[in-house]
Write a protein that holds these residues in place. Structure first.
Motif, PDB file in Angstrom:
ATOM      1  N   LYS A 249       2.363  -1.034  12.470  1.00 15.21           N
ATOM      2  CA  LYS A 249       3.487  -1.274  13.365  1.00 15.21           C
ATOM      3  C   LYS A 249       4.056   0.097  13.725  1.00 15.21           C
ATOM      4  CE  LYS A 249       8.102  -3.357  13.530  1.00 15.21           C
ATOM      5  NZ  LYS A 249       9.134  -4.107  12.759  1.00 15.21           N
ATOM      6  N   ILE A 250       4.194   0.378  15.016  1.00 17.23           N
ATOM      7  CA  ILE A 250       4.691   1.673  15.445  1.00 17.23           C
ATOM      8  C   ILE A 250       6.218   1.677  15.382  1.00 17.23           C
ATOM      9  CG2 ILE A 250       4.823   3.309  17.365  1.00 17.23           C
ATOM     10  CD1 ILE A 250       2.062   2.290  18.252  1.00 17.23           C
ATOM     11  N   ILE A 251       6.759   2.634  14.598  1.00 13.52           N
ATOM     12  CA  ILE A 251       8.206   2.759  14.429  1.00 13.52           C
ATOM     13  C   ILE A 251       8.802   3.643  15.524  1.00 13.52           C
ATOM     14  CG2 ILE A 251      10.065   3.441  12.866  1.00 13.52           C
ATOM     15  CD1 ILE A 251       8.346   1.051  11.928  1.00 13.52           C
ATOM     16  N   ASP A 252       8.234   4.838  15.696  1.00 15.12           N
ATOM     17  CA  ASP A 252       8.603   5.728  16.796  1.00 15.12           C
ATOM     18  C   ASP A 252       7.371   6.543  17.161  1.00 15.12           C
ATOM     19  OD1 ASP A 252       8.473   8.019  15.059  1.00 15.12           O
ATOM     20  OD2 ASP A 252      10.496   7.592  14.377  1.00 15.12           O
ATOM     21  N   THR A 254       6.132   9.250  16.241  1.00 14.09           N
ATOM     22  CA  THR A 254       5.418   9.987  15.190  1.00 14.09           C
ATOM     23  C   THR A 254       5.415   9.244  13.855  1.00 14.09           C
ATOM     24  OG1 THR A 254       7.419  11.231  14.590  1.00 14.09           O
ATOM     25  CG2 THR A 254       5.924  12.248  16.216  1.00 14.09           C
ATOM     26  N   THR A 255       5.856   7.955  13.861  1.00 16.47           N
ATOM     27  CA  THR A 255       5.967   7.212  12.599  1.00 16.47           C
ATOM     28  C   THR A 255       5.364   5.821  12.744  1.00 16.47           C
ATOM     29  OG1 THR A 255       8.085   8.342  12.246  1.00 16.47           O
ATOM     30  CG2 THR A 255       7.552   6.519  10.758  1.00 16.47           C
ATOM     31  N   ILE A 256       4.622   5.412  11.706  1.00 17.47           N
ATOM     32  CA  ILE A 256       4.011   4.080  11.700  1.00 17.47           C
ATOM     33  C   ILE A 256       4.243   3.412  10.352  1.00 17.47           C
ATOM     34  CG2 ILE A 256       2.203   4.668  13.366  1.00 17.47           C
ATOM     35  CD1 ILE A 256       0.263   4.921  10.952  1.00 17.47           C
ATOM     36  N   GLU A 257       4.205   2.100  10.350  1.00 15.85           N
ATOM     37  CA  GLU A 257       4.115   1.341   9.111  1.00 15.85           C
ATOM     38  C   GLU A 257       2.668   0.917   8.931  1.00 15.85           C
ATOM     39  OE1 GLU A 257       6.629  -2.008   8.699  1.00 15.85           O
ATOM     40  OE2 GLU A 257       8.480  -0.899   9.083  1.00 15.85           O
ATOM     41  N   ALA A 258       2.080   1.273   7.801  1.00 16.50           N
ATOM     42  CA  ALA A 258       0.739   0.801   7.460  1.00 16.50           C
ATOM     43  C   ALA A 258       0.902  -0.506   6.694  1.00 16.50           C
ATOM     44  CB  ALA A 258       0.014   1.849   6.629  1.00 16.50           C
ATOM     45  N   LEU A 259       0.756  -1.615   7.400  1.00 17.79           N
ATOM     46  CA  LEU A 259       1.129  -2.918   6.852  1.00 17.79           C
ATOM     47  C   LEU A 259       0.256  -3.342   5.676  1.00 17.79           C
ATOM     48  CD1 LEU A 259       1.736  -4.736  10.266  1.00 17.79           C
ATOM     49  CD2 LEU A 259       3.429  -3.632   8.779  1.00 17.79           C
ATOM     50  N   ASP A 260      -1.027  -2.975   5.697  1.00 15.63           N
ATOM     51  CA  ASP A 260      -1.941  -3.385   4.630  1.00 15.63           C
ATOM     52  C   ASP A 260      -1.836  -2.509   3.388  1.00 15.63           C
ATOM     53  OD1 ASP A 260      -3.007  -5.458   6.175  1.00 15.63           O
ATOM     54  OD2 ASP A 260      -4.397  -4.101   7.158  1.00 15.63           O
ATOM     55  N   TRP A 261      -1.306  -1.298   3.529  1.00 12.98           N
ATOM     56  CA  TRP A 261      -1.169  -0.389   2.392  1.00 12.98           C
ATOM     57  C   TRP A 261       0.228  -0.404   1.798  1.00 12.98           C
ATOM     58  CZ3 TRP A 261      -3.389   4.014   5.909  1.00 12.98           C
ATOM     59  CH2 TRP A 261      -4.749   3.751   6.167  1.00 12.98           C
ATOM     60  N   GLY A 262       1.208  -0.875   2.582  1.00 18.99           N
ATOM     61  CA  GLY A 262       2.568  -0.943   2.089  1.00 18.99           C
ATOM     62  C   GLY A 262       3.282   0.391   2.077  1.00 18.99           C
ATOM     63  N   CYS A 263       3.228   1.125   3.177  1.00 18.88           N
ATOM     64  CA  CYS A 263       3.907   2.415   3.230  1.00 18.88           C
ATOM     65  C   CYS A 263       4.219   2.792   4.675  1.00 18.88           C
ATOM     66  CB  CYS A 263       3.059   3.513   2.578  1.00 18.88           C
ATOM     67  SG  CYS A 263       1.475   3.808   3.391  1.00 18.88           S
ATOM     68  N   THR A 264       5.135   3.732   4.824  1.00 17.27           N
ATOM     69  CA  THR A 264       5.472   4.297   6.123  1.00 17.27           C
ATOM     70  C   THR A 264       4.904   5.700   6.192  1.00 17.27           C
ATOM     71  OG1 THR A 264       7.510   3.010   6.249  1.00 17.27           O
ATOM     72  CG2 THR A 264       7.350   4.930   7.684  1.00 17.27           C
ATOM     73  N   LEU A 265       4.240   6.028   7.306  1.00 15.85           N
ATOM     74  CA  LEU A 265       3.516   7.296   7.428  1.00 15.85           C
ATOM     75  C   LEU A 265       3.959   8.076   8.648  1.00 15.85           C
ATOM     76  CD1 LEU A 265      -0.071   5.890   6.745  1.00 15.85           C
ATOM     77  CD2 LEU A 265       1.195   7.393   5.196  1.00 15.85           C
ATOM     78  N   LYS A 266       3.996   9.382   8.498  1.00 17.22           N
ATOM     79  CA  LYS A 266       4.160  10.283   9.623  1.00 17.22           C
ATOM     80  C   LYS A 266       2.773  10.692  10.115  1.00 17.22           C
ATOM     81  CE  LYS A 266       8.596  10.991  10.307  1.00 17.22           C
ATOM     82  NZ  LYS A 266       9.223  10.782  11.647  1.00 17.22           N
ATOM     83  N   VAL A 267       2.635  10.795  11.433  1.00 17.25           N
ATOM     84  CA  VAL A 267       1.371  11.248  12.019  1.00 17.25           C
ATOM     85  C   VAL A 267       1.600  12.603  12.682  1.00 17.25           C
ATOM     86  CG1 VAL A 267       0.484   8.922  12.340  1.00 17.25           C
ATOM     87  CG2 VAL A 267       1.802   9.988  14.167  1.00 17.25           C
ATOM     88  N   ALA A 268       0.517  13.333  12.897  1.00 17.37           N
ATOM     89  CA  ALA A 268       0.623  14.724  13.340  1.00 17.37           C
ATOM     90  C   ALA A 268       0.982  14.852  14.819  1.00 17.37           C
ATOM     91  CB  ALA A 268      -0.672  15.461  13.038  1.00 17.37           C
TER      92      ALA A 268
END
Length: 362
Positions: A249-252, A254-268
């Motif tokens: 799920k795209i938060i903004d 540069t930020t996503i929620e990885a729904l299957d892993w259970g975490c929020t990630l920053k992308v480059a």
């Protein structure tokens, strides 16, 4: 991509209705080695059979070195014997009632006998089959059968070589040996080659360009380095060996929620278009003792699978309980690293580098 039609090399633009899906592919290649990478049943072998003339497409065009092999609009369908195609079948398709020499010379029946025997002799020498000339396929090892099939494919002096999963019937030791020999042969071959495999490592080692075939169509086509480094689609990521894939799920931007892993990630990089999945290769995830860096998470061991020299470690991220986790993260590490790690108390810290995260479309 330039259509390539009318230039030296191979041009394919065909459609064929098959059980379960429609084959619809378009690609071209110059005098190099093109790999068709895809899962079993994706249509790879059918493409080769259409080029060789063993199967007739419903519509489209096939051109080799400016020579039209098939053109539905012009009603051209060149006979197999005139196509100058060398075909190495997955099961080699040697004639059981013919000797090695007879198999190699099978397609040369219309040739002067002295010239035919000279070509057969040259190919027997090239493929290290001396002393086996009068043996039948049942009297040959798997490697000897393959070398005979390659010699037969080369005997017609083909303008294009079609190689259909040539190593699938060999054990790992013999596969490596035959791969090295085939690469040497192809280095001295001046025509185009199409190499079919579902093995990403074979494709990467042997082929310069790759077409990823997914359910009868070309998912992506281009340079192998680019395709392996930056896959854009879900199927390409899977076929090139990416073991960690999650819906997102795209938060903004540069930020996503990885729904299957259970975490929020920053992308480059900024997310500029619609993406449905995130992926990261197993060897890019690392252990981090500091635990205070971006995209660093506490995790616990789910299970582990040990190989002779490497270990596959499956970890669950410890985080927000509102997430519904369905997949563990898969890490590939050296056995020495695992022997040190397993002595440490859990939870462990892992880092997912933002610059290594792939964002994919379906």
């Amino acid at each position: 991509m330039d259509s390539g039609e009318g230039k030296m090399g191979l041009y394919v633009d065909i459609e064929k209705k098959l059980n379960g899906f429609n084959l619809k592919v378009k690609f071209c290649t110059k005098d190099n080695i093109l790999g068709l990478l895809g899962a079993s049943g994706s249509g790879k072998s059918m493409i080769l059979r259409c080029i060789a003339g063993l199967v007739t497409p419903d519509t489209g065009k096939i051109v080799v070195n400016e020579k039209i092999l098939f053109d539905s609009k012009k009603r051209i369908n060149m006979p197999i014997r005139n196509r100058k195609v060398g075909f190495l079948f997955q099961n080699y398709a040697l004639f059981p009632n013919m000797t090695v020499s007879q198999n190699i010379g099978f397609a040369l029946d219309n040739m002067d006998n002295n010239k035919k025997m000279k070509i057969v002799s040259e190919k027997i020498s090239m493929m290290n089959l001396s002393g086996l000339e009068n043996r039948f396929p049942s009297q040959l090892s798997g490697g000897q059968q393959q070398r005979t099939a390659i010699a037969r494919a080369l005997a017609v002096e083909p303008e294009i070589l079609l190689l259909d999963e040539p190593f699938s019937a060999l054990d790992s030791h013999l596969r490596n040996k035959m791969e090295e020999q085939l690469v040497n042969i192809l280095d001295n071959y001046s025509g185009s080659t199409v190499f079919v495999s579902h093995n990403r490592d074979e494709i990467y080692r042997i082929c310069e360009d790759i077409a990823v075939i997914n359910n009868g169509s070309v998912d992506v086509y281009g340079d192998r380095e680019y395709i392996f480094k930056t896959p854009q689609t879900l199927s390409t990521a899977v076929l090139t060996g990416c073991k960690n894939i999650s819906k997102i799920k795209i938060i903004d931007d540069t930020t996503i929620e990885a729904l299957d892993w259970g975490c929020t990630l920053k992308v480059a990089e900024k997310i500029k278009d619609v993406r449905s999945y995130a992926a990261i290769r197993a060897h890019y995830i690392s252990f981090d003792d500091k635990g205070d860096l971006e995209n660093t998470f506490k995790c616990c061991l789910n299970h582990v699978i040990e190989s002779p020299f490497t270990v596959s470690v499956y970890l669950d991220i410890l985080g927000d309980k509102t997430y519904t986790r369905t997949k563990s993260l898969h890490l590939e590490i050296e056995k020495e690293t695992w022997n040190r790690l397993k002595k440490k108390n859990q939870p462990w810290n892992i880092k997912i580098p933002p610059e290594k995260i792939l964002l994919l479309v379906r």
